[in-house]
Design an enzyme around this catalytic site. Sequence first.
Site, PDB file in Angstrom:
ATOM      1  CG  PHE A 228      -2.069   0.922   1.171  1.00 32.65           C
ATOM      2  CD1 PHE A 228      -1.893   2.287   1.346  1.00 32.65           C
ATOM      3  CD2 PHE A 228      -3.341   0.451   0.938  1.00 32.65           C
ATOM      4  CE1 PHE A 228      -2.974   3.155   1.296  1.00 32.65           C
ATOM      5  CE2 PHE A 228      -4.436   1.311   0.875  1.00 32.65           C
ATOM      6  CZ  PHE A 228      -4.246   2.664   1.054  1.00 32.65           C
ATOM      7  CG  LEU A 229       4.070   3.633  -2.485  1.00 34.78           C
ATOM      8  CD1 LEU A 229       4.798   4.120  -1.242  1.00 34.78           C
ATOM      9  CD2 LEU A 229       5.066   3.036  -3.483  1.00 34.78           C
ATOM     10  CB  ILE A 230      -0.004   7.512  -0.978  1.00 32.53           C
ATOM     11  CG1 ILE A 230      -1.309   6.737  -0.776  1.00 32.53           C
ATOM     12  CG2 ILE A 230      -0.274   8.878  -1.614  1.00 32.53           C
ATOM     13  CD1 ILE A 230      -2.113   6.472  -2.034  1.00 32.53           C
TER      14      ILE A 230
ATOM     15  N   GLY B  69      -5.434  12.944   1.532  1.00 38.90           N
ATOM     16  CA  GLY B  69      -6.582  12.058   1.667  1.00 38.90           C
ATOM     17  C   GLY B  69      -6.641  10.900   0.696  1.00 38.90           C
ATOM     18  CG  HIS B  70      -4.475  11.113  -2.826  1.00 41.79           C
ATOM     19  ND1 HIS B  70      -5.531  11.508  -3.637  1.00 41.79           N
ATOM     20  CD2 HIS B  70      -3.572  12.135  -2.844  1.00 41.79           C
ATOM     21  CE1 HIS B  70      -5.257  12.702  -4.135  1.00 41.79           C
ATOM     22  NE2 HIS B  70      -4.092  13.101  -3.665  1.00 41.79           N
TER      23      HIS B  70
ATOM     24  CD  GLU C 285       2.213 -10.021   5.111  1.00 38.74           C
ATOM     25  OE1 GLU C 285       3.384 -10.337   5.353  1.00 38.74           O
ATOM     26  OE2 GLU C 285       1.243 -10.769   5.315  1.00 38.74           O
TER      27      GLU C 285
END
Length: 483
Positions: free
Chosen positions: A254-256, A264-265, A289
């Site tokens: 999970f990466l922004i 807020g993305h 995970e």
Amino acid sequence: MADLEAWSTNANDALDISLVQAGEHSPNDLSIFHPRFTYPIFGEEERIFGYQGLRIHLRFAAHNLRPHAEISYDKKFKAVGETKATDIVEALKPWTTDESFDKTSTFNDYIQNDTSAKDFQPPGELLESYRSRGRKFEIWSGDLSDPAIRLLIGRMQILISFFIEGGTPIELDDQAWTLGRWRVYLVYEKVTPTAPNASSYSLVGYSTSYRFITYSPSTLTNDASKSAPRSFTFPPSTPLHPSSLPSRIRISQFLILPSHHSHGHGSHLYNAMVKTFLASPTCTEITVEDPNEAFDDLRDYCDYARLSSNGTFSQITLNTSIDPRLSANKIGVRVPTSHLLDMPLLESLRHKNKIAPRQFYRLVEMYLLSRIAPYARQAGASRLTQRGRASNLDDRAFYYWRLLVKQRIYKQNKDVLIQLARAERTDKVEQTVGEVAGDYERLLREINGDEARHRRKRKNIVDDDEDEDMTTGDSKRARSEAL
């Protein structure tokens, strides 16, 4: 030694990462940032030996993530015996695709002259669109059996090593059946093209999920049917897709990207994923995970908001009308959890919301704490001298709330705590309950908008976590990152 130090460069500082699109005369950088980690590539010390004035510019086409590594330096160390400069290309090769090492002119020409870029559309299906700070964003999704999705992931996976501590790439040459169990969620910004060939899409971040197939025997209505043989046809007459089978879904990577943090993305992406999981008739439970602390906060915030809005919390109450004899401070006297909460109801609500046990019961604890008057919570244990016999309803509720949390902590850590003397065991559980309450208070303030979101710092002496998903494999192991 001093001379050798002059040839050592901090890898995190030397490496720039950027997303580019076609410009009027040459590629434009839409965003540029440094990695958080480089130790998987350049070693634990995150240093590169043998160069002065070293710059490594790793560029990606903003729409389809085609990469290019440009390496420049002022001076290079001349080998002396076994001491020689780090081979940067060889260090990068296992982590990125071969096209990364094309000539700079080849990459620039591709960005400027690729006429297909203007018609690019993210692969998969569009899940939702949203606006943030006046800009438009879209979330797309597809599984790894799609070659277009697989191409994107292969190009961007080096980012996992740069931003997710302990993260590992997905094996993309796995069997089709396994690839179909991976699903990818892509966040793109719709940008204004700066040249006729420029794409209107620029990557913001992405996440992946993996399906663990679960065995769900049919409900049997009589003893005779239990012994009846069940027939299976193998191989099946029609091809099976993993999504058609009962599964626990695990959110993995999970990466922004850093240039889009605090907009807020992460919340939009997480909520879009959970929405698809809840709509799936074959998803039985949602797990994560190895989440880091920032992702834990995001997850708590989003899950709490969802359970508040869908009516789950309104059905949950803490029973404080307990026989006072059960709350006496005597060895062997205890209040069963089933006396404090309606456990069949809670399990029904948990299954309906597809939340893993550890996460669900933390949210329940947080909600029940929020229902207790602040003055009673802020006083801590100092007002609880009357224990369960307190006449003040909030004092009594706080006493039983603390008892509920103690029971959970003890159950999770029984093997460790049972080895301690009773007094030490009591002190450790009490300390952990105080830290849990403090962390819940912080989250509740954030949920209520009273303070800015920030990273949690856990100091629990005993563990307040438990594994949600013990089924891991090297090819399927990934980590979740801050947003």
